[in-house]
Each structure stands twice: as C-alpha cells, then as structure tokens.
Design a protein around this motif. Structure first.
Motif, PDB file in Angstrom:
ATOM      1  N   GLU A 135     -12.341  -6.190  -1.148  1.00  0.00           N
ATOM      2  CA  GLU A 135     -10.931  -6.595  -1.037  1.00  0.00           C
ATOM      3  C   GLU A 135      -9.999  -5.392  -1.235  1.00  0.00           C
ATOM      4  O   GLU A 135      -8.978  -5.271  -0.543  1.00  0.00           O
ATOM      5  CB  GLU A 135     -10.615  -7.682  -2.058  1.00  0.00           C
ATOM      6  N   ILE A 136     -10.360  -4.522  -2.166  1.00  0.00           N
ATOM      7  CA  ILE A 136      -9.546  -3.320  -2.390  1.00  0.00           C
ATOM      8  C   ILE A 136      -9.577  -2.431  -1.151  1.00  0.00           C
ATOM      9  O   ILE A 136      -8.544  -1.907  -0.720  1.00  0.00           O
ATOM     10  CB  ILE A 136     -10.015  -2.558  -3.646  1.00  0.00           C
ATOM     11  N   GLU A 137     -10.747  -2.265  -0.564  1.00  0.00           N
ATOM     12  CA  GLU A 137     -10.864  -1.447   0.647  1.00  0.00           C
ATOM     13  C   GLU A 137      -9.972  -1.991   1.763  1.00  0.00           C
ATOM     14  O   GLU A 137      -9.245  -1.228   2.416  1.00  0.00           O
ATOM     15  CB  GLU A 137     -12.314  -1.381   1.114  1.00  0.00           C
ATOM     16  N   VAL A 138     -10.007  -3.294   1.982  1.00  0.00           N
ATOM     17  CA  VAL A 138      -9.165  -3.911   3.014  1.00  0.00           C
ATOM     18  C   VAL A 138      -7.695  -3.704   2.683  1.00  0.00           C
ATOM     19  O   VAL A 138      -6.897  -3.324   3.546  1.00  0.00           O
ATOM     20  CB  VAL A 138      -9.503  -5.409   3.169  1.00  0.00           C
ATOM     21  N   ARG A 139      -7.336  -3.940   1.427  1.00  0.00           N
ATOM     22  CA  ARG A 139      -5.937  -3.789   1.006  1.00  0.00           C
ATOM     23  C   ARG A 139      -5.453  -2.364   1.242  1.00  0.00           C
ATOM     24  O   ARG A 139      -4.360  -2.147   1.759  1.00  0.00           O
ATOM     25  CB  ARG A 139      -5.795  -4.172  -0.472  1.00  0.00           C
ATOM     26  N   VAL A 140      -6.262  -1.383   0.871  1.00  0.00           N
ATOM     27  CA  VAL A 140      -5.866   0.019   1.041  1.00  0.00           C
ATOM     28  C   VAL A 140      -5.685   0.341   2.521  1.00  0.00           C
ATOM     29  O   VAL A 140      -4.727   1.020   2.907  1.00  0.00           O
ATOM     30  CB  VAL A 140      -6.883   0.961   0.359  1.00  0.00           C
ATOM     31  N   GLN A 141      -6.566  -0.142   3.369  1.00  0.00           N
ATOM     32  CA  GLN A 141      -6.456   0.119   4.805  1.00  0.00           C
ATOM     33  C   GLN A 141      -5.206  -0.526   5.406  1.00  0.00           C
ATOM     34  O   GLN A 141      -4.725  -0.089   6.459  1.00  0.00           O
ATOM     35  CB  GLN A 141      -7.716  -0.352   5.532  1.00  0.00           C
ATOM     36  N   GLU A 142      -4.667  -1.550   4.752  1.00  0.00           N
ATOM     37  CA  GLU A 142      -3.449  -2.217   5.232  1.00  0.00           C
ATOM     38  C   GLU A 142      -2.174  -1.458   4.886  1.00  0.00           C
ATOM     39  O   GLU A 142      -1.099  -1.775   5.407  1.00  0.00           O
ATOM     40  CB  GLU A 142      -3.370  -3.642   4.663  1.00  0.00           C
ATOM     41  N   ASP A 143      -2.260  -0.468   4.008  1.00  0.00           N
ATOM     42  CA  ASP A 143      -1.092   0.347   3.665  1.00  0.00           C
ATOM     43  C   ASP A 143      -0.659   1.118   4.907  1.00  0.00           C
ATOM     44  O   ASP A 143      -1.463   1.854   5.495  1.00  0.00           O
ATOM     45  CB  ASP A 143      -1.447   1.312   2.539  1.00  0.00           C
ATOM     46  N   PRO A 144       0.589   0.981   5.342  1.00  0.00           N
ATOM     47  CA  PRO A 144       1.044   1.738   6.509  1.00  0.00           C
ATOM     48  C   PRO A 144       0.853   3.252   6.362  1.00  0.00           C
ATOM     49  O   PRO A 144       0.593   3.941   7.344  1.00  0.00           O
ATOM     50  CB  PRO A 144       2.527   1.377   6.617  1.00  0.00           C
ATOM     51  N   PHE A 145       0.964   3.776   5.148  1.00  0.00           N
ATOM     52  CA  PHE A 145       0.735   5.206   4.948  1.00  0.00           C
ATOM     53  C   PHE A 145      -0.702   5.576   5.279  1.00  0.00           C
ATOM     54  O   PHE A 145      -0.955   6.645   5.833  1.00  0.00           O
ATOM     55  CB  PHE A 145       1.043   5.598   3.503  1.00  0.00           C
ATOM     56  N   VAL A 146      -1.653   4.722   4.944  1.00  0.00           N
ATOM     57  CA  VAL A 146      -3.058   4.989   5.251  1.00  0.00           C
ATOM     58  C   VAL A 146      -3.291   4.792   6.746  1.00  0.00           C
ATOM     59  O   VAL A 146      -3.869   5.644   7.424  1.00  0.00           O
ATOM     60  CB  VAL A 146      -3.991   4.081   4.421  1.00  0.00           C
TER      61      VAL A 146
END
Length: 94
Positions: free
Chosen positions: A57-68
């Motif tokens: 879930e953390i991996e998915v959340r991080v990938q959803e950051d527009p900066f990432v």
C-alpha cells in the motif's frame, strides 16, 4: 513503520506539480497513514514518516505522488520494525 525519502531529481519541475503534491500529502494525513512530513536539508527534498499500511500500500501511495510520477523526485521507502520506543510512540511497535 516507513521512512520515505523524496530526493529532488528535477527541482525545476516542482512548481508545476506542487498543488498536486500538497493534495497528496493532505490525503496521507487524512487517511491516517502519514505521521510527519518535513524537508530534507539543505533543500534536498522531503521525508515522510508513515505507518498503518502494508508495504504494498505504501508503494502504491508513493507512486501516486505527482512529484514521483513526474520525475521531480526519486523516492526511497525504508521499512522499520520498531522494537524500542519512547512511550509516546508505543503505537508504532510491531
């Protein structure tokens, strides 16, 4: 518990995606996942302390950051299993 670092890769694009990044941060707090968000000094990016989610879930959340997603930052996710804490952080223990 997770320590997420977001180190600038292309800082010139940051202003273009700042509103989306800030909304992503707000959602992390609203969802009860983010505990702390702050800047890496000197002006190197940001760091997040997170919990209450699986590594996936953390991996998915991080990938959803527009900066990432837009290459503004490179993300690194560190997983920690606290064994000893100040009593104020006992809720973080595995």
């Amino acid at each position: 518990m997770f320590v997420i670092t977001l180190r600038f890769a292309d800082k010139t694009k940051a202003p273009q995606f700042m509103d989306g990044h800030n909304a992503w941060i707000k959602r992390g707090f609203d969802d009860g996942v983010f505990l702390l968000v702050g800047s890496l000094q000197p002006n190197a990016g940001g760091a997040i302390l997170a919990h209450n989610a699986s590594p996936e879930e953390i991996e998915v959340r991080v990938q959803e950051d527009p900066f990432v997603a837009e290459g503004v930052v490179d993300a690194e996710i560190l997983v920690s299993s606290p064994g000893r804490t100040d009593e104020r952080f006992d809720f973080l223990k595995a």
